[in-house]
Design an enzyme around this catalytic site. Structure first.
Site, PDB file in Angstrom:
ATOM      1  N   GLY A 239      38.623  41.121  35.435  1.00  0.00           N
ATOM      2  CA  GLY A 239      38.948  40.474  34.167  1.00  0.00           C
ATOM      3  C   GLY A 239      40.404  40.685  33.827  1.00  0.00           C
ATOM      4  O   GLY A 239      41.242  40.883  34.716  1.00  0.00           O
ATOM      5  N   SER A 240      40.702  40.675  32.537  1.00  0.00           N
ATOM      6  CA  SER A 240      42.095  40.758  32.088  1.00  0.00           C
ATOM      7  C   SER A 240      42.657  42.168  32.304  1.00  0.00           C
ATOM      8  O   SER A 240      41.910  43.147  32.362  1.00  0.00           O
ATOM      9  CB  SER A 240      42.163  40.401  30.612  1.00  0.00           C
ATOM     10  OG  SER A 240      41.352  41.302  29.884  1.00  0.00           O
ATOM     11  N   GLY A 244      41.081  45.957  31.911  1.00  0.00           N
ATOM     12  CA  GLY A 244      41.160  46.927  33.010  1.00  0.00           C
ATOM     13  C   GLY A 244      41.822  48.232  32.595  1.00  0.00           C
ATOM     14  O   GLY A 244      41.457  49.308  33.075  1.00  0.00           O
ATOM     15  N   GLU A 261      40.090  44.501  39.382  1.00  0.00           N
ATOM     16  CA  GLU A 261      40.606  43.196  39.823  1.00  0.00           C
ATOM     17  C   GLU A 261      41.046  42.459  38.574  1.00  0.00           C
ATOM     18  O   GLU A 261      40.231  41.863  37.873  1.00  0.00           O
ATOM     19  CB  GLU A 261      39.500  42.394  40.519  1.00  0.00           C
ATOM     20  CG  GLU A 261      39.000  43.005  41.816  1.00  0.00           C
ATOM     21  CD  GLU A 261      39.980  42.842  42.960  1.00  0.00           C
ATOM     22  OE1 GLU A 261      41.043  42.235  42.786  1.00  0.00           O
ATOM     23  OE2 GLU A 261      39.669  43.358  44.044  1.00  0.00           O
ATOM     24  N   CYS A 295      42.454  33.583  38.794  1.00  0.00           N
ATOM     25  CA  CYS A 295      43.367  34.727  38.789  1.00  0.00           C
ATOM     26  C   CYS A 295      44.527  34.459  39.736  1.00  0.00           C
ATOM     27  O   CYS A 295      45.614  34.995  39.569  1.00  0.00           O
ATOM     28  CB  CYS A 295      42.618  35.995  39.178  1.00  0.00           C
ATOM     29  SG  CYS A 295      41.624  35.790  40.639  1.00  0.00           S
TER      30      CYS A 295
HETATM   31  P1  NAD Z   1      38.065  39.625  29.995  1.00  0.00           P
HETATM   32  O1  NAD Z   1      38.885  40.804  30.331  1.00  0.00           O
HETATM   33  O2  NAD Z   1      38.126  39.098  28.613  1.00  0.00           O
HETATM   34  O3  NAD Z   1      36.511  39.915  30.295  1.00  0.00           O
HETATM   35  C1  NAD Z   1      36.065  40.269  31.585  1.00  0.00           C
HETATM   36  C2  NAD Z   1      34.792  41.093  31.472  1.00  0.00           C
HETATM   37  O4  NAD Z   1      35.117  42.374  30.941  1.00  0.00           O
HETATM   38  C3  NAD Z   1      33.732  40.498  30.543  1.00  0.00           C
HETATM   39  O5  NAD Z   1      32.467  40.686  31.138  1.00  0.00           O
HETATM   40  C4  NAD Z   1      33.887  41.336  29.288  1.00  0.00           C
HETATM   41  O6  NAD Z   1      32.712  41.414  28.515  1.00  0.00           O
HETATM   42  C5  NAD Z   1      34.237  42.689  29.868  1.00  0.00           C
HETATM   43  N1  NAD Z   1      34.983  43.586  28.967  1.00  0.00           N
HETATM   44  C6  NAD Z   1      35.995  43.275  28.129  1.00  0.00           C
HETATM   45  N2  NAD Z   1      36.453  44.385  27.505  1.00  0.00           N
HETATM   46  C7  NAD Z   1      35.729  45.426  27.975  1.00  0.00           C
HETATM   47  C8  NAD Z   1      35.718  46.830  27.710  1.00  0.00           C
HETATM   48  N3  NAD Z   1      36.570  47.375  26.847  1.00  0.00           N
HETATM   49  N4  NAD Z   1      34.829  47.602  28.373  1.00  0.00           N
HETATM   50  C9  NAD Z   1      33.973  47.059  29.270  1.00  0.00           C
HETATM   51  N5  NAD Z   1      33.919  45.738  29.537  1.00  0.00           N
HETATM   52  C10 NAD Z   1      34.779  44.927  28.907  1.00  0.00           C
HETATM   53  O7  NAD Z   1      38.486  38.477  31.045  1.00  0.00           O
HETATM   54  P2  NAD Z   1      38.052  36.952  31.100  1.00  0.00           P
HETATM   55  O8  NAD Z   1      38.731  36.194  30.027  1.00  0.00           O
HETATM   56  O9  NAD Z   1      36.563  36.816  31.261  1.00  0.00           O
HETATM   57  O10 NAD Z   1      38.654  36.519  32.533  1.00  0.00           O
HETATM   58  C11 NAD Z   1      39.969  36.116  32.750  1.00  0.00           C
HETATM   59  C12 NAD Z   1      40.820  37.229  33.314  1.00  0.00           C
HETATM   60  O11 NAD Z   1      40.231  37.760  34.491  1.00  0.00           O
HETATM   61  C13 NAD Z   1      42.186  36.746  33.756  1.00  0.00           C
HETATM   62  O12 NAD Z   1      43.146  37.709  33.376  1.00  0.00           O
HETATM   63  C14 NAD Z   1      42.077  36.668  35.267  1.00  0.00           C
HETATM   64  O13 NAD Z   1      43.311  36.760  35.943  1.00  0.00           O
HETATM   65  C15 NAD Z   1      41.189  37.828  35.540  1.00  0.00           C
HETATM   66  N6  NAD Z   1      40.519  37.719  36.832  1.00  0.00           N
HETATM   67  C16 NAD Z   1      40.969  38.509  37.859  1.00  0.00           C
HETATM   68  C17 NAD Z   1      40.395  38.383  39.117  1.00  0.00           C
HETATM   69  C18 NAD Z   1      40.884  39.213  40.268  1.00  0.00           C
HETATM   70  O14 NAD Z   1      40.160  39.299  41.250  1.00  0.00           O
HETATM   71  N7  NAD Z   1      42.040  39.835  40.213  1.00  0.00           N
HETATM   72  C19 NAD Z   1      39.344  37.486  39.324  1.00  0.00           C
HETATM   73  C20 NAD Z   1      38.904  36.715  38.251  1.00  0.00           C
HETATM   74  C21 NAD Z   1      39.512  36.845  37.012  1.00  0.00           C
END
Ligand code: NAD
Length: 509
Positions: A239-240, A244, A261, A295
């Site tokens: 995720g973001s 992370g 990731e 991503c």
């Molecule tokens: P996000 O960070 O908003 O959410 C991702 C996941 O994390 C969700 O399931 C969310 O509920 C969970 N989450 C959020 N805050 C948390 C916390 N404090 N504790 C535990 N879990 C938590 O991201 P998004 O908007 O769903 O996705 C887009 C982002 O993901 C972009 O930044 C993109 O670049 C990244 N991404 C990276 C990869 C990679 O492999 N590097 C792949 C796909 C997406």
């Protein structure tokens, strides 16, 4: 929109529940899922409570005791059957991915194909979890290392790859002998339930104990259950960077492992000798594919001054031909953004470009009118900014491409590396020297560096991930499986003496 594909995926009830192996749970809170394609409500999914989570983890702990004793190739056989199941349901799952997330149907099918490919990879891997043997410095001693499963692997995934990222983690973890607990994005919860329903049939047919593959649903708080939980030795979070940073610190605090990731800020360097067809295809698909929500999407084009105007003109013309609309209609190139919050981030970034000295070459905006009622459709933008522009240091998860110019390759590589993220990078060139310089230790600092293809997308055979604020994790192919196992070094003495290492003497009499 006809939703008959939902039935094929076992999603016929209004409350789809949270299929975990504990099927008969009732939920106090529900998450609603609606489609960015047409704004239609698709269904509701139960949000996992703390008590339900604890019950699931207890079950998973019990299941691990059994699963780890099953020979790895037999675990691989279960994964093989899941791959077959996915082949049977490729169209319906691809449609659900497209409808719930908003990517094109072709990309939805591609995502399911990636799941199938990782199943195949994991089946082979189940016979190749190799450890090394080494020569002992002590006589009549044998030394080797072996790999054991970790236990419960927690998977937190993002909305933009609502099914593939789970299977990258889960299929590898399963053959390694781990059990998995998955929290999909709250923006795409039905994709999670569909995958769980499909694997539940396979697990049942193979008498796999309940609790080997688990699903929990909810927002970040449910993710926090796992990041704070000592019973979960590995949390793989996609995720973001914002997410992370929190998850990484929380898991480290309890001495657990995390595999991160996170966001990218990917660039293509365009050399003076670049093949223009490659530049256009790689650049435009990289920037607008999946509506800029990969991503690995291309965010920056770093173009040599001698061809800057030529590339700019071609790009602007190419953008005029883009068709935006229902992603399930194959004649459209681009579907919607995930939600109206994402639309706002996009329009805010455009405003920031304009207020900080950049200029818009193609200024997209929010689309309205027939077919765009969900409010999530935007047209893609191109902006010209300075190489060090603040706005271009951030990942805007939308189709906004920055053009920058350079005059020699060292400078281009500096520009490319001079961002906090380090996921994917590319160079388009016919020069062997330029390509090798870009790939050398003094070249790109990213986890992925390509020559004559774009930044977007990856094959499952390679290790996938990035450096710096992208988190440093590696998933999928190559030897990424080692992240899901613990290494044990074993020394066996088959002699009658106990010689100490490094020649140390310790005589008792
Ligand atoms: P996000 O960070 O908003 O959410 C991702 C996941 O994390 C969700 O399931 C969310 O509920 C969970 N989450 C959020 N805050 C948390 C916390 N404090 N504790 C535990 N879990 C938590 O991201 P998004 O908007 O769903 O996705 C887009 C982002 O993901 C972009 O930044 C993109 O670049 C990244 N991404 C990276 C990869 C990679 O492999 N590097 C792949 C796909 C997406």
């Amino acid at each position: 929109m006809k939703l008959d594909f939902l039935q094929t995926l076992g999603l016929e009830a209004t409350n789809y529940g949270s299929s975990t192996g504990l099927h008969h749970m009732t939920f106090d809170e529900l998450i609603s899922s609606s489609s960015p394609v047409d704004g239609q409500h698709i269904g509701k999914v139960g949000s996992t409570s703390r008590a339900q989570y604890d019950a699931i983890i207890s079950k998973a702990q019990e299941a691990f005791k059994v699963w780890r004793t099953i020979p790895a190739p037999k675990r691989g056989e279960v994964v093989r059957q899941y791959g077959e199941k996915l082949r049977e349901h490729k169209e319906s799952l691809g449609k659900l991915v497209s409808y719930e997330m908003g990517k094109s149907y072709q990309e939805g099918l591609g995502e399911v194909q990636e799941m199938i490919d990782i199943c195949d990879f994991a089946v082979g891997l189940s016979r190749q979890l190799y450890g090394l043997t080494m020569h002992s410095e002590r006589p009549q001693h044998r030394m080797y290392e072996q790999w054991h499963p970790l236990g419960i692997v927690g998977i937190i995934s993002a909305f933009n790859f609502p099914v593939a990222v789970w299977s990258w983690n889960a299929m590898i973890a399963l053959v390694c002998g781990d059990v998995v607990v998955w929290k999909p994005s709250e923006k795409t919860p039905l994709c999670g339930v569909a995958c769980q329903n499909l694997i539940a049939d396979v697990l049942e047919a193979n008498d796999v104990p309940e609790g080997v593959v688990n699903l929990i649903n909810g927002d970040y708080k449910v993710g926090e259950y796992m990041s704070t939980d000592k019973r979960v030795p590995l949390v793989s979070a996609t995720g973001s960077t914002r997410m992370g940073r929190i998850v990484g610190a929380t898991v480290a605090e309890r001495m657990g492992r995390s595999l991160l990731e996170l966001g990218g800020n990917n660039a293509i360097i365009v050399e003076p000798d670049a093949d223009m067809n490659l530049v256009l295809t790689a650049g435009v698909f990289g920037a607008v594919g999946t509506c800029g929500q990969r991503c690995t999407s291309t965010r920056r084009l770093i173009i040599h001054s001698s061809i800057y105007d030529q590339v700019k003109e071609k790009l602007v013309n190419a953008y005029k031909q883009l068709k935006i609309g229902d992603p399930l209609d194959a004649s459209n190139h681009i579907g919607p953004l995930i939600d109206t919050d994402a639309v706002k981030m996009y329009t805010d970034a455009i405003a920031r470009v304009k207020s900080t000295g950049g200029s818009m070459l193609v200024e997209g905006g929010v689309l309205t009118g027939s077919g765009y009622e969900s409010g999530c459709y935007v047209s893609p933008s191109i902006a010209e900014v300075a190489a060090n522009a603040e706005v271009a240091q951030h990942e805007t998860f939308a189709p906004l491409l920055y053009l920058m110019r350079y005059s020699d390759l060292d400078e281009a590589i500096d520009i490319q590396n001079n961002v906090p993220q380090g996921l994917s990078s590319a160079i388009i060139t016919n020069s062997m020297r330029s390509a090798e310089q870009f790939l050398s230790a003094a070249g790109s600092d990213c986890g992925i560096a390509n020559v004559n293809i774009g930044t977007s997308g990856a094959e499952i055979g390679g290790a996938f991930g990035g450096e710096k604020e992208t988190g440093g994790g590696r998933e999928s192919g190559s030897d990424s499986w080692k992240a899901y196992m613990r290494r044990q070094t074993n020394t066996i003495n088959y002699g009658k003496e106990v010689p100490l290492a490094q020649g140390i003497k310790f005589d008792l009499g």
